[in-house]
Scaffold this motif. Structure first.
Motif, PDB file in Angstrom:
ATOM      1  N   GLU A  30       0.858  -1.188   0.000  1.00  0.00           N
ATOM      2  CA  GLU A  30       0.000   0.000   0.000  1.00  0.00           C
ATOM      3  C   GLU A  30       0.895   1.239   0.000  1.00  0.00           C
ATOM      4  OE1 GLU A  30      -2.697  -0.141   3.294  1.00  0.00           O
ATOM      5  OE2 GLU A  30      -3.106  -2.265   2.967  1.00  0.00           O
ATOM      6  N   SER A  31       0.723   2.086  -0.965  1.00  0.00           N
ATOM      7  CA  SER A  31       1.630   3.224  -1.138  1.00  0.00           C
ATOM      8  C   SER A  31       1.622   4.217   0.022  1.00  0.00           C
ATOM      9  CB  SER A  31       1.316   3.942  -2.440  1.00  0.00           C
ATOM     10  OG  SER A  31       0.007   4.444  -2.392  1.00  0.00           O
ATOM     11  N   LYS A  32       0.531   4.277   0.774  1.00  0.00           N
ATOM     12  CA  LYS A  32       0.455   5.241   1.876  1.00  0.00           C
ATOM     13  C   LYS A  32       0.612   4.572   3.242  1.00  0.00           C
ATOM     14  CE  LYS A  32      -2.357   8.476  -0.668  1.00  0.00           C
ATOM     15  NZ  LYS A  32      -3.574   9.246  -0.732  1.00  0.00           N
ATOM     16  N   SER A  33       1.077   3.348   3.275  1.00  0.00           N
ATOM     17  CA  SER A  33       1.192   2.647   4.550  1.00  0.00           C
ATOM     18  C   SER A  33       2.352   3.193   5.376  1.00  0.00           C
ATOM     19  CB  SER A  33       1.375   1.150   4.324  1.00  0.00           C
ATOM     20  OG  SER A  33       2.669   0.862   3.854  1.00  0.00           O
ATOM     21  N   TYR A  34       2.241   3.014   6.669  1.00  0.00           N
ATOM     22  CA  TYR A  34       3.307   3.411   7.580  1.00  0.00           C
ATOM     23  C   TYR A  34       4.550   2.577   7.306  1.00  0.00           C
ATOM     24  CZ  TYR A  34       5.756   4.363  11.953  1.00  0.00           C
ATOM     25  OH  TYR A  34       6.694   4.712  12.882  1.00  0.00           O
ATOM     26  N   SER A  35       4.366   1.322   6.950  1.00  0.00           N
ATOM     27  CA  SER A  35       5.495   0.429   6.657  1.00  0.00           C
ATOM     28  C   SER A  35       6.335   0.970   5.511  1.00  0.00           C
ATOM     29  CB  SER A  35       4.984  -0.973   6.301  1.00  0.00           C
ATOM     30  OG  SER A  35       4.220  -1.514   7.337  1.00  0.00           O
ATOM     31  N   ILE A  36       5.696   1.392   4.452  1.00  0.00           N
ATOM     32  CA  ILE A  36       6.444   1.916   3.298  1.00  0.00           C
ATOM     33  C   ILE A  36       7.117   3.233   3.668  1.00  0.00           C
ATOM     34  CG2 ILE A  36       4.644   3.203   2.069  1.00  0.00           C
ATOM     35  CD1 ILE A  36       6.963   0.829   0.332  1.00  0.00           C
ATOM     36  N   PHE A  37       6.456   4.022   4.489  1.00  0.00           N
ATOM     37  CA  PHE A  37       7.051   5.270   4.965  1.00  0.00           C
ATOM     38  C   PHE A  37       8.361   4.982   5.697  1.00  0.00           C
ATOM     39  CE2 PHE A  37       7.617   8.121   8.618  1.00  0.00           C
ATOM     40  CZ  PHE A  37       7.846   9.313   7.949  1.00  0.00           C
ATOM     41  N   ILE A  38       8.355   3.988   6.579  1.00  0.00           N
ATOM     42  CA  ILE A  38       9.569   3.632   7.321  1.00  0.00           C
ATOM     43  C   ILE A  38      10.639   3.118   6.372  1.00  0.00           C
ATOM     44  CG2 ILE A  38      10.565   2.028   8.994  1.00  0.00           C
ATOM     45  CD1 ILE A  38       7.944   2.149  10.532  1.00  0.00           C
ATOM     46  N   LEU A  39      10.275   2.256   5.452  1.00  0.00           N
ATOM     47  CA  LEU A  39      11.253   1.673   4.539  1.00  0.00           C
ATOM     48  C   LEU A  39      11.860   2.702   3.599  1.00  0.00           C
ATOM     49  CD1 LEU A  39       9.509  -1.717   3.782  1.00  0.00           C
ATOM     50  CD2 LEU A  39      11.613  -1.389   5.085  1.00  0.00           C
ATOM     51  N   LYS A  40      11.112   3.765   3.294  1.00  0.00           N
ATOM     52  CA  LYS A  40      11.645   4.815   2.414  1.00  0.00           C
ATOM     53  C   LYS A  40      12.532   5.799   3.168  1.00  0.00           C
ATOM     54  CE  LYS A  40       8.359   4.765  -1.337  1.00  0.00           C
ATOM     55  NZ  LYS A  40       7.366   5.515  -2.101  1.00  0.00           N
ATOM     56  N   ASN A  41      12.363   5.862   4.487  1.00  0.00           N
ATOM     57  CA  ASN A  41      13.236   6.720   5.288  1.00  0.00           C
ATOM     58  C   ASN A  41      14.562   6.005   5.489  1.00  0.00           C
ATOM     59  OD1 ASN A  41      11.967   9.307   6.470  1.00  0.00           O
ATOM     60  ND2 ASN A  41      10.324   7.799   6.488  1.00  0.00           N
TER      61      ASN A  41
END
Length: 105
Positions: A15-26
């Protein structure tokens, strides 16, 4: 169970707006900071639970444990560790004592 949780987290990453992806992109430092933050929250929750042994404080302690496990799973995914590697290490440790294992590090 861990395999099931990792699969759930991996699906959330899609999911593009998930918290998981947010963490992985940081960056990696952000993830490490989150892990230490969760450890600190577990310590605080544990202290409250030890003083006031009730279901309310137990519930918050369990929530913090889940948060830490989640961030550790993200750490596993971030570093591309396989469950096989982790299971292999756990199996290796079952064949030796804890004292001996620590001494050999």
């Amino acid at each position: 169970m861990i395999k099931k949780i990792i699969n759930i987290v991996r699906k959330k990453i899609l999911e593009s707006k998930s918290y998981s992806i947010f963490i992985l992109k940081n960056n990696f430092d952000f993830l490490i900071k989150k892990i230490f933050e969760e450890i600190n929250e577990i310590i605080i929750s544990l202290q409250k639970y030890k003083i006031y042994k009730n279901c309310y404080n137990r519930y918050f302690l369990i929530k913090e444990i889940c948060d830490l496990l989640y961030h550790i799973i993200i750490f596993i995914i971030y570093n591309n560790f396989s469950l096989f590697e982790i299971e292999k290490e756990f199996f290796r440790r079952t064949r030796i004592s804890g004292k001996k294992e620590k001494k050999n590090r």
